[in-house]
Design an enzyme around this catalytic site. Structure first.
Site, PDB file in Angstrom:
ATOM      1  N   GLY A 195       0.828  -1.214   0.000  1.00  0.00           N
ATOM      2  CA  GLY A 195       0.000   0.000   0.000  1.00  0.00           C
ATOM      3  C   GLY A 195       0.857   1.257   0.000  1.00  0.00           C
TER       4      GLY A 195
ATOM      5  CG  LEU B   3       2.013   3.895   6.138  1.00  0.00           C
ATOM      6  CD1 LEU B   3       2.853   5.170   6.191  1.00  0.00           C
ATOM      7  CD2 LEU B   3       1.024   3.867   7.302  1.00  0.00           C
TER       8      LEU B   3
ATOM      9  CG  ASP C  74      -6.250 -13.259   3.500  1.00  0.00           C
ATOM     10  OD1 ASP C  74      -6.619 -12.111   3.844  1.00  0.00           O
ATOM     11  OD2 ASP C  74      -6.928 -14.017   2.775  1.00  0.00           O
TER      12      ASP C  74
ATOM     13  CB  THR D 290      -8.193   1.349   2.635  1.00  0.00           C
ATOM     14  OG1 THR D 290      -7.829   0.721   1.410  1.00  0.00           O
ATOM     15  CG2 THR D 290      -7.118   1.105   3.678  1.00  0.00           C
TER      16      THR D 290
ATOM     17  CE1 TYR E  77     -10.729   2.150   6.536  1.00  0.00           C
ATOM     18  CE2 TYR E  77     -11.320   4.403   7.106  1.00  0.00           C
ATOM     19  CZ  TYR E  77     -10.356   3.441   6.867  1.00  0.00           C
ATOM     20  OH  TYR E  77      -9.028   3.768   6.950  1.00  0.00           O
TER      21      TYR E  77
ATOM     22  CE  LYS F 131      -7.854   1.620  10.273  1.00  0.00           C
ATOM     23  NZ  LYS F 131      -6.660   0.801   9.879  1.00  0.00           N
TER      24      LYS F 131
HETATM   25  N1  LIG Z   1      -5.643   6.304   2.748  1.00  0.00           N
HETATM   26  C1  LIG Z   1      -6.035   7.170   3.661  1.00  0.00           C
HETATM   27  O1  LIG Z   1      -6.432   8.306   3.337  1.00  0.00           O
HETATM   28  C2  LIG Z   1      -5.989   6.815   5.128  1.00  0.00           C
HETATM   29  C3  LIG Z   1      -6.379   7.796   6.045  1.00  0.00           C
HETATM   30  C4  LIG Z   1      -6.282   7.493   7.411  1.00  0.00           C
HETATM   31  C5  LIG Z   1      -5.817   6.260   7.817  1.00  0.00           C
HETATM   32  N2  LIG Z   1      -5.482   5.323   6.903  1.00  0.00           N
HETATM   33  C6  LIG Z   1      -4.968   4.029   7.396  1.00  0.00           C
HETATM   34  O2  LIG Z   1      -3.594   4.004   7.061  1.00  0.00           O
HETATM   35  C7  LIG Z   1      -3.191   2.654   6.814  1.00  0.00           C
HETATM   36  C8  LIG Z   1      -2.458   2.584   5.472  1.00  0.00           C
HETATM   37  O3  LIG Z   1      -3.336   3.072   4.459  1.00  0.00           O
HETATM   38  P1  LIG Z   1      -2.877   3.142   2.919  1.00  0.00           P
HETATM   39  O4  LIG Z   1      -3.475   4.372   2.356  1.00  0.00           O
HETATM   40  O5  LIG Z   1      -1.420   2.879   2.804  1.00  0.00           O
HETATM   41  O6  LIG Z   1      -3.698   1.891   2.377  1.00  0.00           O
HETATM   42  P2  LIG Z   1      -3.707   1.247   0.910  1.00  0.00           P
HETATM   43  O7  LIG Z   1      -2.767   1.982   0.003  1.00  0.00           O
HETATM   44  O8  LIG Z   1      -5.140   1.103   0.539  1.00  0.00           O
HETATM   45  O9  LIG Z   1      -3.080  -0.193   1.204  1.00  0.00           O
HETATM   46  C9  LIG Z   1      -3.759  -1.131   1.945  1.00  0.00           C
HETATM   47  C10 LIG Z   1      -2.850  -2.305   2.141  1.00  0.00           C
HETATM   48  O10 LIG Z   1      -3.566  -3.285   2.902  1.00  0.00           O
HETATM   49  C11 LIG Z   1      -3.406  -4.531   2.268  1.00  0.00           C
HETATM   50  N3  LIG Z   1      -4.516  -5.424   2.493  1.00  0.00           N
HETATM   51  C12 LIG Z   1      -5.811  -5.266   2.146  1.00  0.00           C
HETATM   52  N4  LIG Z   1      -6.510  -6.368   2.446  1.00  0.00           N
HETATM   53  C13 LIG Z   1      -5.632  -7.235   3.011  1.00  0.00           C
HETATM   54  C14 LIG Z   1      -5.727  -8.556   3.511  1.00  0.00           C
HETATM   55  N5  LIG Z   1      -6.886  -9.238   3.496  1.00  0.00           N
HETATM   56  N6  LIG Z   1      -4.613  -9.154   4.001  1.00  0.00           N
HETATM   57  C15 LIG Z   1      -3.420  -8.499   4.015  1.00  0.00           C
HETATM   58  N7  LIG Z   1      -3.261  -7.258   3.541  1.00  0.00           N
HETATM   59  C16 LIG Z   1      -4.360  -6.635   3.040  1.00  0.00           C
HETATM   60  C17 LIG Z   1      -3.297  -4.196   0.787  1.00  0.00           C
HETATM   61  O11 LIG Z   1      -2.711  -5.281   0.113  1.00  0.00           O
HETATM   62  P3  LIG Z   1      -3.220  -5.666  -1.400  1.00  0.00           P
HETATM   63  O12 LIG Z   1      -2.747  -4.523  -2.252  1.00  0.00           O
HETATM   64  O13 LIG Z   1      -2.583  -6.951  -1.673  1.00  0.00           O
HETATM   65  O14 LIG Z   1      -4.718  -5.731  -1.288  1.00  0.00           O
HETATM   66  C18 LIG Z   1      -2.412  -2.967   0.843  1.00  0.00           C
HETATM   67  O15 LIG Z   1      -1.058  -3.337   0.939  1.00  0.00           O
HETATM   68  C19 LIG Z   1      -4.456   1.814   6.934  1.00  0.00           C
HETATM   69  O16 LIG Z   1      -4.518   1.309   8.224  1.00  0.00           O
HETATM   70  C20 LIG Z   1      -5.582   2.820   6.740  1.00  0.00           C
HETATM   71  O17 LIG Z   1      -6.744   2.400   7.418  1.00  0.00           O
HETATM   72  C21 LIG Z   1      -5.544   5.573   5.556  1.00  0.00           C
END
Ligand SMILES: NC(=O)c1ccc[n+]([C@@H]2O[C@H](COP(=O)([O-])OP(=O)(O)OC[C@H]3O[C@@H](n4cnc5c(N)ncnc54)[C@H](OP(=O)(O)O)[C@@H]3O)[C@@H](O)[C@H]2O)c1
Length: 293
Positions: A11, A13, A36, A62, A125, A129
């Site tokens: 992802g 981050l 997973d 997400t 969501y 969380k």
């Molecule tokens: N994006 C935002 O604006 C935002 C804001 C606040 C907080 N957050 C939090 O910040 C963190 C990182 O967010 P991000 O934006 O980097 O997220 P992201 O780009 O959507 O990446 C999500 C990651 O989670 C993995 N994932 C999803 N389903 C999974 C599963 N069943 N088993 C293992 N891995 C799985 C994905 O892998 P695959 O690619 O293989 O599916 C991907 O590597 C998360 O905790 C999110 O809740 C995000």
């Protein structure tokens, strides 16, 4: 030498955590098929194989809108799996960071949210969380829960890249004015998480984002202006402000979710930057990529 398990390594981050990893860290970042999170009962066995001595959990379900109809899956990934990771960390007395979200708040405040403000998620969501935060802290009171907001970066799927893409196809964009937050450039958050592991501040809930508060509409205008100035897109375009009701979506979003980051700054000495220089840093990365092709 540390062995750090990063979930969600593919992802936005997770990718930045790789890029900024300290020299004394070996990273294990299995993909979602190998590790997973939707199968929480399988994780302990895998953890016993990987034997990490620190964990950063940034894997998550997400998709905010789809979570409204996939609440069970979101809970398994965002809460049940978090509990399994926290149980392992407690049992082996290893540090664990769990990344959470501003969407645990309802957005009714008009001043920045403090880590101890009342939570009240307005969508599935956010509820999943919040359940993850509670599960982590219950299973392991030594967990660092780090809530971030509006994460974007030069790679992945995010608001800033979407706006840049659309700006090349349209003459005008409509973006909402009634969602105000602090954007968070993923490399800044990644650096803050590595700093937490290095400094080990007291366990608990912390907030991290870039400084400032801005509506989605204002942020979109800044993105296209900065992208045009850096030559990433040919020209800037006007962004028209509209209300969220203009774009009906399955999930409600908080109207205001600016995070107060002072606790993390004071206790761990993390650096925080204003949102605009952070955005300019991201645009420079894109420009470097554009010009090298
Ligand atoms: N994006 C935002 O604006 C935002 C804001 C606040 C907080 N957050 C939090 O910040 C963190 C990182 O967010 P991000 O934006 O980097 O997220 P992201 O780009 O959507 O990446 C999500 C990651 O989670 C993995 N994932 C999803 N389903 C999974 C599963 N069943 N088993 C293992 N891995 C799985 C994905 O892998 P695959 O690619 O293989 O599916 C991907 O590597 C998360 O905790 C999110 O809740 C995000």
């Amino acid at each position: 030498m540390h062995t750090t398990l990063i979930t969600g390594g593919s992802g936005q981050l997770g990718s930045c955590l790789h890029e900024l990893a300290p020299a004394n860290t070996r990273i294990i970042a299995p993909n979602s098929a190998a590790f997973d999170l939707s199968q929480p009962h399988t994780l302990n066995t895998l953890l016993n194989t990987y034997r990490p001595n620190q964990i950063i959990n940034c894997g998550a379900y997400t998709n905010v809108d789809k979570a409204e109809t996939q609440g069970g899956l979101a809970r398994r990934i965002n809460a049940d799996a978090v509990r399994a990771l926290a149980v392992y960390a407690a049992k082996h007395a290893i540090p664990i960071i769990h990344v959470s979200t501003d969407f645990v708040f309802d957005g009714c405040k008009r001043t920045p949210y403090d880590p101890h403000d009342k939570t009240n998620p307005v969508n599935a969501y956010g509820a999943s969380k919040l359940a993850g935060e509670l599960a982590a802290i219950e299973a392991n009171p030594k967990t660092w829960v780090v809530r971030a907001s509006g994460i974007y970066s030069h790679h992945g799927n995010n608001f800033a890249l979407k706006i840049i893409e659309l700006a090349q196809q349209r003459e005008l964009l409509s973006v909402v004015t009634d969602q105000v937050g602090s954007p968070c450039y993923a490399p800044n958050l990644a650096a803050a998480l590595w700093k937490i592991l290095a400094v080990q501040p007291p366990a608990g809930i912390y907030h991290f984002a870039d400084l400032g508060e801005i509506s989605r509409c204002e942020f979109a205008q800044a993105i296209v202006d900065e992208a045009a100035a850096a030559g990433v897109i040919k020209k800037t375009i006007p962004i028209e402000g509209v209300l969220s009701s203009h774009f009906p979506s399955p999930a409600t979003r908080p109207e205001y979710s600016v995070l107060d980051v002072s606790l993390l700054k004071e206790t761990a000495g993390v650096s925080v930057s204003e949102w605009r220089p952070a955005l300019q840093g991201m645009i420079r990365r894109l420009a470097a990529g554009t010009h090298s092709h």
